[in-house]
Design an enzyme around this catalytic site. Structure first.
Site, PDB file in Angstrom:
ATOM      1  N   ASP A  41     -11.214  -1.127 -10.070  1.00 15.24           N
ATOM      2  CA  ASP A  41     -11.933  -0.509  -8.964  1.00 15.24           C
ATOM      3  C   ASP A  41     -13.379  -0.092  -9.269  1.00 15.24           C
ATOM      4  O   ASP A  41     -14.292  -0.448  -8.542  1.00 15.24           O
ATOM      5  CB  ASP A  41     -11.110   0.700  -8.438  1.00 15.24           C
ATOM      6  CG  ASP A  41     -11.797   1.409  -7.288  1.00 15.24           C
ATOM      7  OD1 ASP A  41     -12.286   0.700  -6.401  1.00 15.24           O
ATOM      8  OD2 ASP A  41     -11.833   2.655  -7.274  1.00 15.24           O
ATOM      9  N   CYS A  85      -5.980   2.046  10.076  1.00 15.49           N
ATOM     10  CA  CYS A  85      -6.092   0.588  10.240  1.00 15.49           C
ATOM     11  C   CYS A  85      -5.056  -0.169   9.400  1.00 15.49           C
ATOM     12  O   CYS A  85      -4.860  -1.370   9.596  1.00 15.49           O
ATOM     13  CB  CYS A  85      -7.515   0.097   9.959  1.00 15.49           C
ATOM     14  SG  CYS A  85      -8.161   0.570   8.362  1.00 15.49           S
TER      15      CYS A  85
HETATM   16  S1  SF4 Z   1      -4.075  -5.122  12.352  1.00 15.12           S
HETATM   17 FE1  SF4 Z   1      -4.205  -7.271  12.947  1.00 15.12          FE
HETATM   18  S2  SF4 Z   1      -6.395  -7.782  12.801  1.00 15.12           S
HETATM   19 FE2  SF4 Z   1      -6.074  -5.863  11.709  1.00 15.12          FE
HETATM   20  S3  SF4 Z   1      -5.772  -6.457   9.603  1.00 15.12           S
HETATM   21 FE3  SF4 Z   1      -3.735  -6.339  10.512  1.00 15.12          FE
HETATM   22  S4  SF4 Z   1      -3.291  -8.423  11.249  1.00 15.12           S
HETATM   23 FE4  SF4 Z   1      -5.490  -8.307  10.833  1.00 15.12          FE
HETATM   24  S1  SF4 Z   2      -9.072   3.219  10.769  1.00 16.28           S
HETATM   25 FE1  SF4 Z   2     -11.295   3.200  10.899  1.00 16.28          FE
HETATM   26  S2  SF4 Z   2     -11.895   5.168  10.064  1.00 16.28           S
HETATM   27 FE2  SF4 Z   2      -9.807   4.787   9.375  1.00 16.28          FE
HETATM   28  S3  SF4 Z   2     -10.014   3.773   7.353  1.00 16.28           S
HETATM   29 FE3  SF4 Z   2      -9.827   2.167   8.935  1.00 16.28          FE
HETATM   30  S4  SF4 Z   2     -11.950   1.672   9.408  1.00 16.28           S
HETATM   31 FE4  SF4 Z   2     -12.019   3.651   8.389  1.00 16.28          FE
END
Ligand code: SF4
Ligand code: SF4
Length: 350
Positions: free
Chosen positions: A132, A247
């Site tokens: 890292d 995410c």
């Molecule tokens: S949520 Fe969907 S677009 Fe986002 S990283 Fe996962 S597979 Fe890819």
């Molecule tokens: S959801 Fe948005 S704010 Fe949270 S880690 Fe992913 S990119 Fe960053």
């Protein structure tokens, strides 16, 4: 030495994935410079200073390097919680920081890999371990080594085990057969983009179509940014006090992510109560998080994050601890505590 043997040793040393990339400039190097030039790295000097150029070629780190052994270690542990499901008044600590500092764990295990390779190799060879902090485009090499694809949320995703993994690398002077990158399986999905609380995954108008603008990302605010968090993003931070997993939580490839049995990643720092954190003296902060990645936020940054989360809770019980933080000698802590008090007042009078 054969590549298959090297990967087998890595798996025996506790890595879920292992692959080999060639130690040549990564195709993503130009994109990385464009990303930095666009200002997306924010104030992360270690990405924008002289080390940005070092990232162009692994041979800047080990001149004799011919191959890059890329590994991934699972860190997913129960509970299967997210920032939305923890009790009110608790703070969200990113899953990767629930246990011990991964830098130490990965390095220890990679040292074991190198030791075993040396014992098995008829020829001496050079090796350099990177975890890292080394200036290496590690996701690019992990992708080239077949470990997964760099997804729209910018994480490396493996089709079988998802993205709850730590990456590590060993640069080797050995010439090993390399793997091939897997296809990108994000397809038309946009879940991570839609779910991001601060709209930090932004369109680029080119390939790749999406980039992470760290200047809008909760992980950047709560871990990397020293000083003031922009007003307009504080509300979107919700209960996040260290990092953000949104995410990754929403990604379908993590739905069946396996869990690790590694005791190092047991959930010691899962969703701590804000009440307790808001009164931690500096020495207790250091003692509590001594072997945890949380220390990266530093004491003042951590209290700043806790103050914001208290404010976002809207709960009157946090007025008293926030008043104490608002009288802190540290202007950053005091400023964010004032903001949080205002937020609670708004909530109470709404
Ligand atoms: S949520 Fe969907 S677009 Fe986002 S990283 Fe996962 S597979 Fe890819
Ligand atoms: S959801 Fe948005 S704010 Fe949270 S880690 Fe992913 S990119 Fe960053």
């Amino acid at each position: 030495m054969r590549a298959a043997f090297v990967k087998q040793v890595a798996r025996e040393c506790g890595f879920a994935l292992a692959g080999i990339a060639r130690a040549v400039p990564a195709a993503e190097a130009a994109y990385f410079h464009d990303w930095v030039d666009a200002g997306f790295a924010g104030a992360m000097g270690y990405l924008t200073d002289h080390r940005a150029g070092v990232r162009d070629d692994p041979r800047h780190l080990l001149p004799s390097a011919r191959s890059v052994l890329c590994v991934a270690k699972l860190y997913n542990t129960p509970p299967a919680a997210s920032a939305d499901t923890i009790p009110a008044g608790h703070g969200w600590v990113s899953r990767y920081a629930w246990g011990e500092d991964y830098h130490e764990v990965i390095r220890r295990d990679l040292e074991q890999v190198v030791e075993r390779l040396r014992a098995a190799s008829p020829e001496p060879f050079e090796a350099r371990i990177c975890v890292d902090t080394a200036p290496l485009l590690e996701r690019a090499y992990a992708q080239a080594a077949g470990l997964g694809w760099i997804a729209k949320n910018t994480c490396l995703i493996n089709e079988d085990i998802g993205s709850w993994v730590f990456l590590g690398e060993v640069l080797l002077s050995l010439d090993l057969d390399s793997d091939v990158p897997p296809p990108d399986r994000c397809g038309t999905c946009t879940r991570c983009i839609d779910a991001c609380p601060t709209q930090a995954i932004v369109p680029t108008g080119r390939v790749p179509e999406w980039a992470l603008d760290a200047r809008r990302c909760i992980s950047y605010f709560t871990i990397e940014l020293r000083g003031n968090i922009p007003d307009e993003h504080r509300g979107g931070m919700g209960n996040h006090i260290f990092g953000c997993d949104v995410c990754q939580d929403v990604c379908p490839w993590n739905r069946r992510a396996p869990v690790t049995a590694d005791a190092a990643f047991a959930p010691t720092h899962f969703a701590p109560p804000l009440e307790e954190l808001g009164v931690l003296p500096p020495e207790e902060f250091r003692a509590r998080f001594r072997h945890s990645p949380v220390t990266r936020a530093r004491y003042r940054g951590f209290l700043r994050n806790v103050a914001i989360a208290m404010g976002n809770s809207g709960e009157a019980r946090f007025r008293e601890p926030l008043e104490r933080l608002a009288s802190s000698d540290d202007p950053v802590v005091a400023r964010h505590a004032h903001w949080a008090l205002g937020r609670i007042l708004e909530e109470q009078t709404a």
